[in-house]
Design an enzyme around this catalytic site. Structure first.
Site, PDB file in Angstrom:
ATOM      1  N   MET A  30     -26.172  27.901  38.424  1.00  0.00           N
ATOM      2  CA  MET A  30     -25.136  28.853  38.000  1.00  0.00           C
ATOM      3  C   MET A  30     -23.934  28.787  38.938  1.00  0.00           C
ATOM      4  O   MET A  30     -23.122  29.711  38.983  1.00  0.00           O
ATOM      5  CB  MET A  30     -25.716  30.270  37.946  1.00  0.00           C
ATOM      6  CG  MET A  30     -26.834  30.372  36.899  1.00  0.00           C
ATOM      7  SD  MET A  30     -27.086  32.008  36.253  1.00  0.00           S
ATOM      8  CE  MET A  30     -27.549  32.873  37.731  1.00  0.00           C
ATOM      9  N   LEU A  33     -22.384  27.026  44.705  1.00  0.00           N
ATOM     10  CA  LEU A  33     -23.400  26.131  45.270  1.00  0.00           C
ATOM     11  C   LEU A  33     -23.515  26.273  46.786  1.00  0.00           C
ATOM     12  O   LEU A  33     -22.537  26.551  47.482  1.00  0.00           O
ATOM     13  CB  LEU A  33     -23.072  24.672  44.907  1.00  0.00           C
ATOM     14  CG  LEU A  33     -23.012  24.356  43.413  1.00  0.00           C
ATOM     15  CD1 LEU A  33     -22.790  22.851  43.201  1.00  0.00           C
ATOM     16  CD2 LEU A  33     -24.265  24.811  42.672  1.00  0.00           C
ATOM     17  N   HIS A  34     -24.737  26.068  47.266  1.00  0.00           N
ATOM     18  CA  HIS A  34     -25.023  26.097  48.707  1.00  0.00           C
ATOM     19  C   HIS A  34     -26.004  24.962  49.002  1.00  0.00           C
ATOM     20  O   HIS A  34     -26.358  24.187  48.095  1.00  0.00           O
ATOM     21  CB  HIS A  34     -25.585  27.461  49.115  1.00  0.00           C
ATOM     22  CG  HIS A  34     -26.690  27.954  48.230  1.00  0.00           C
ATOM     23  ND1 HIS A  34     -27.935  27.361  48.184  1.00  0.00           N
ATOM     24  CD2 HIS A  34     -26.737  28.971  47.324  1.00  0.00           C
ATOM     25  CE1 HIS A  34     -28.713  27.993  47.328  1.00  0.00           C
ATOM     26  NE2 HIS A  34     -28.002  28.977  46.769  1.00  0.00           N
ATOM     27  N   HIS A  37     -28.986  24.344  46.650  1.00  0.00           N
ATOM     28  CA  HIS A  37     -28.706  23.564  45.435  1.00  0.00           C
ATOM     29  C   HIS A  37     -28.605  22.068  45.773  1.00  0.00           C
ATOM     30  O   HIS A  37     -29.116  21.213  45.034  1.00  0.00           O
ATOM     31  CB  HIS A  37     -27.372  23.994  44.814  1.00  0.00           C
ATOM     32  CG  HIS A  37     -27.354  25.406  44.286  1.00  0.00           C
ATOM     33  ND1 HIS A  37     -26.588  26.393  44.854  1.00  0.00           N
ATOM     34  CD2 HIS A  37     -27.990  25.986  43.246  1.00  0.00           C
ATOM     35  CE1 HIS A  37     -26.749  27.523  44.165  1.00  0.00           C
ATOM     36  NE2 HIS A  37     -27.600  27.303  43.193  1.00  0.00           N
TER      37      HIS A  37
HETATM   38  P1  AMP Z   1     -29.084  29.352  40.567  1.00  0.00           P
HETATM   39  O1  AMP Z   1     -27.734  28.738  40.720  1.00  0.00           O
HETATM   40  O2  AMP Z   1     -29.322  30.522  41.471  1.00  0.00           O
HETATM   41  O3  AMP Z   1     -29.458  29.610  39.139  1.00  0.00           O
HETATM   42  O4  AMP Z   1     -30.118  28.260  41.076  1.00  0.00           O
HETATM   43  C1  AMP Z   1     -30.115  26.968  40.537  1.00  0.00           C
HETATM   44  C2  AMP Z   1     -31.300  26.241  41.072  1.00  0.00           C
HETATM   45  O5  AMP Z   1     -31.231  26.191  42.492  1.00  0.00           O
HETATM   46  C3  AMP Z   1     -32.623  26.952  40.729  1.00  0.00           C
HETATM   47  O6  AMP Z   1     -33.598  25.970  40.419  1.00  0.00           O
HETATM   48  C4  AMP Z   1     -32.942  27.661  42.012  1.00  0.00           C
HETATM   49  O7  AMP Z   1     -34.326  27.906  42.193  1.00  0.00           O
HETATM   50  C5  AMP Z   1     -32.424  26.678  43.047  1.00  0.00           C
HETATM   51  N1  AMP Z   1     -32.187  27.346  44.321  1.00  0.00           N
HETATM   52  C6  AMP Z   1     -31.496  28.481  44.542  1.00  0.00           C
HETATM   53  N2  AMP Z   1     -31.556  28.829  45.841  1.00  0.00           N
HETATM   54  C7  AMP Z   1     -32.310  27.888  46.463  1.00  0.00           C
HETATM   55  C8  AMP Z   1     -32.757  27.688  47.814  1.00  0.00           C
HETATM   56  N3  AMP Z   1     -32.435  28.528  48.780  1.00  0.00           N
HETATM   57  N4  AMP Z   1     -33.517  26.611  48.068  1.00  0.00           N
HETATM   58  C9  AMP Z   1     -33.854  25.724  47.083  1.00  0.00           C
HETATM   59  N5  AMP Z   1     -33.473  25.865  45.793  1.00  0.00           N
HETATM   60  C10 AMP Z   1     -32.715  26.927  45.486  1.00  0.00           C
END
Ligand code: AMP
Length: 290
Positions: A30, A33-34, A37
């Site tokens: 979504m 990004l960090h 991601h």
């Molecule tokens: P999001 O943008 O929050 O929907 O996350 C996208 C993907 O990144 C999902 O598969 C999350 O589980 C993964 N993700 C989010 N935060 C982390 C993190 N700290 N470590 C590893 N994967 C992550």
């Protein structure tokens, strides 16, 4: 790096990869990004010839309109990070095309995976997640998709859905990336002030204290949950949404913990919702002392 918005263009890109005999790995996000991601992108690169990242804040998975409205959006920085990480294509679907007027198809995973934890706290959340993931996979048609273990329940629900619907994409789960003080990286962390950020540490600290208690012999789930709740009390303005011991065997709540269990929790830090979990048998969370 290709930046693609229309569904037809993304479909065409994937078709060309297929014709060229290239394996595609997909990382749905979504945005905002960090490094968490990017760790998924790095994993994806080891699994395929081409890596596609989607950036889409999916409205159907938000039960709270304010949470959706405040979700951080940092597209230019996201694109730079993807370019740097060697992503081949970024897909930025548009809501007008994803959910046009008259849209009425949704995917529900039912049963133990969606009757507890985030499913209870956020009604309709996994329905929205499964619907968007199925739509994204249907367009990208990747060989493999990488998800973060941080969203453990999401990984399990999506894996189930992909299997049940014979989607044919392999689902890979990559470990949670944390800040050095133990806070799990999350796009929502951007919404925290330095003071709130400090208080949010109560979550990984509580989980780690409970994990240590389990390792020292405490197996009563209620006691482990109490340890988390007590640690959060120390941090004013951190409200527990849920905390549960769940066995990965059958994804059932467990009165007594064992090595197959995770301790999972969600908190609100002045309204910002954060989730985390710790496998009781697994690695410790690196939590620094004050
Ligand atoms: P999001 O943008 O929050 O929907 O996350 C996208 C993907 O990144 C999902 O598969 C999350 O589980 C993964 N993700 C989010 N935060 C982390 C993190 N700290 N470590 C590893 N994967 C992550």
């Amino acid at each position: 790096m290709d930046v693609i918005a229309p569904i037809a263009d993304m479909r065409q890109w994937s078709r060309q990869a297929l014709i060229a005999g290239k394996r595609t790995a997909f990382v749905p996000t979504m945005g905002a990004l960090h490094r968490g991601h990017i760790s998924l992108v790095e994993k994806a690169r080891t699994l395929a010839d081409r890596v596609v990242v989607s950036i889409y804040v999916n409205p159907t998975q938000f039960d709270n309109p304010e949470d959706l409205a405040k979700y951080p959006q940092t597209l230019e920085a996201d694109l730079a990070m993807c370019r740097e990480a060697g992503v081949d294509a970024v897909w930025t679907p548009q809501t007008a095309e994803m959910y046009p007027d008259g849209y009425c198809s949704f995917i529900d995973v039912v049963g133990p995976l969606t009757d507890k934890l985030c499913a209870v706290a956020r009604p309709g959340h996994f329905r929205g997640v499964c619907t968007v993931v199925a739509k994204l996979l249907g367009v990208v048609r990747p060989d493999v998709a990488v998800f973060g273990q941080k969203d453990l329940q999401q990984c399990l629900v999506v894996s189930r859905m992909v299997g049940d619907l014979n989607i044919g994409t392999e689902i890979i789960v990559a470990p949670t990336v944390r800040e050095s003080d133990g806070l799990a990286m999350s796009s929502r962390n951007r919404r925290l002030s330095p003071d709130q950020r400090a208080r949010a540490l109560g979550l990984p600290r509580g989980l780690e204290l409970a994990r240590q208690a389990y390792r020292a012999g405490q197996v009563t789930s209620l006691k482990l949950i109490e340890i988390v709740a007590e640690e959060l009390l120390v941090h004013e303005g951190v409200d527990l949404d849920y905390c549960d011991v769940v066995s990965l065997k059958g994804f059932k709540e467990s009165e007594f913990a064992d090595d197959a269990c995770v301790l999972a929790a969600a908190v609100f830090v002045d309204g910002v919702r954060l989730i985390d979990h710790v496998p009781l048998a697994g690695q410790s969370i690196p939590v620094k002392a004050d």
